[in-house]
Scaffold this active site. Structure first.
Site, short mmCIF file in Angstrom:
data_model
loop_
_atom_site.label_atom_id
_atom_site.label_comp_id
_atom_site.label_asym_id
_atom_site.label_seq_id
_atom_site.Cartn_x
_atom_site.Cartn_y
_atom_site.Cartn_z
N TYR A 101 0.69 -0.98 0.16
CA TYR A 101 -0.01 -0.05 0.34
C TYR A 101 0.52 0.88 -0.24
O TYR A 101 1.86 1.50 0.28
CB TYR A 101 -0.44 0.09 0.94
N GLU A 189 -3.20 7.53 -3.72
CA GLU A 189 -3.31 6.11 -3.85
C GLU A 189 -2.92 5.26 -4.97
O GLU A 189 -3.34 5.15 -5.93
CB GLU A 189 -4.88 6.41 -2.92
#
Ligand code: GDP
Ligand code: MN
Length: 382
Positions: A101, A189
């Protein structure tokens, strides 16, 4: 404003972040064609402005172009979190070794951007963050200095990324920082950023949110806006430059100035009412803007009364009154309307509205009380 995955990844790639080869399709036939061009093994991904598509069945692997067509048919017929899937992204499938992530977002409390990373990326990142917060690494970025390479390297070390990937990771982090700054993003992101079996780092998914207050200087991004998924009233409000947010109550509010609008909503609540919306017509609004605001408020079937709270400064009360009259001509409202006009040209404004069968009020408290009462009465009658 949110961007779709395919839009976000196109921007990523402009800043040197590696992404899979692929293209977006609106039909299953197109998806098949793209799959053929990519050599057959592809992933079909629903393009909706919502997270958790994988878990909802909106991300599927196909072994050849025939299966790609079949899966595209299936996904193009889906609804994900209430949003219809109108497009799919067809990407070359990747063989995954690890999912990481990685994101840059605003930390409002720290008043700084923050880099967030975890070795445990993928579809369960929310659970990771909740159950094992120590697996999430956060490093703040000085907004004046920007992201420094050593900070990106620190993050690579902190998530136990093997040394061989540090250089590429730093390049991706610097790229994402440039994306974030150049687009006035509030979120950029990559989840997952994957290590492939071929030992490459690649951004498999992309998500971006742009600060609405910066859109005036981001014309290229405004072009990308997908209005399919916005409420019609919000699209209309945007067209007229009105700040409008729909709420669940029954008293429509039309106010000039965000602070005064908030105050009006507070005072309505204080007297036991519930606002149906936030609407700031802005300073110096002319009659057409006022009329548009009124149309937007009155199309909400929940609205049982409307409160106009206008403080004339640069905004002229007679202009607002003209707007109200024009809108009344057009929409023929059936709900009671309470109006408070003070400031520049208030006398003229009141005179214009004299025959308009509106309830007048002197103070904000008075106006709020009267609109709460009017809405209650209306509810009992209807
Ligand atoms: P999201 O669920 O909306 O976040 O959609 P993602 O694009 O992140 O995809 C969800 C999951 O599908 C990823 O975390 C991967 O595990 C898997 N996935 C996506 N693309 C590929 C691919 O090319 N190959 C493989 N093996 N898995 C993929
Ligand atoms: Mn994802």
């Amino acid at each position: 404003m949110k961007l779709h995955e395919y839009q976000s990844k196109t921007i990523f790639s402009k800043y040197g972040i590696p992404i899979p080869k692929g293209r977006v399709a609106a039909t299953a036939q197109e998806a098949k064609q793209i799959a053929e061009e990519l050599g057959g093994r592809v992933v079909i991904k629903a393009q909706v402005l919502a997270g958790g598509r994988g878990k909802a069945g909106g991300v599927k692997l196909a072994k050849d172009s025939a299966e790609a067509e079949q899966l595209a048919t299936q996904i193009l017929g889906m609804d994900i979190k209430g949003l219809p899937v109108r497009k799919v992204l067809v990407d070359e499938a990747s063989a995954i070794d690890q999912e990481i992530y990685f994101a840059i977002t605003n930390d409002r409390t720290a008043k700084k951007p923050v880099m967030i990373a975890s070795a445990a990326g993928g579809v369960d990142i929310e659970e990771v963050a909740a159950a094992t917060p120590e697996k999430i690494v956060k490093v703040h970025i000085d907004p004046l200095l920007g992201l420094r390479e050593y900070q990106a390297r620190d993050v690579a070390v902190a998530i136990d990324l093997p040394r061989a990937y540090w250089k590429d990771f730093v390049k991706i982090a610097m790229g994402l920082w440039q994306v974030y700054s150049a687009t006035d993003a509030i979120l950029a992101e990559i989840n997952p950023l994957v290590i492939t079996k071929e030992k490459k780092l690649i951004a498999l998914d992309g998500k971006m949110m742009i600060d609405d207050n910066a859109l005036f200087r981001q014309p290229d991004l405004v072009e990308m806006r997908d209005t399919d998924e916005d409420a019609p009233s919000e699209i209309e409000a945007r067209r007229y430059g009105l700040s409008f947010i729909k709420l669940d109550g029954n008293i429509g509010c039309m106010v000039n100035g965000a602070g005064l609008a908030m105050t009006s909503m507070d005072v309505i609540k204080l007297f036991g009412g519930e606002p149906a919306n936030f609407l700031d017509i802005g300073g110096g609004a002319g009659a057409d803007k006022v009329a548009a605001g009124m149309r937007i408020i009155l199309t909400d079937p929940n609205v049982k009364a409307v409160l106009f709270n206008i403080f004339g400064g640069i905004t002229r009360c007679d202009e607002v009154a003209r707007g109200i009259l024009a809108a009344m001509e057009e929409v023929k409202p059936k709900v009671p309307m309470v109006v408070r006009l003070v400031g520049t040209n208030a006398e003229d404004g009141r005179r214009l509205l004299e025959n308009a069968k509106m309830i007048t009020a002197e103070t904000l408290a008075d106006a709020a009380k009267k609109s709460v009462k009017a809405a209650k009465k209306r509810k009992i009658n209807s």
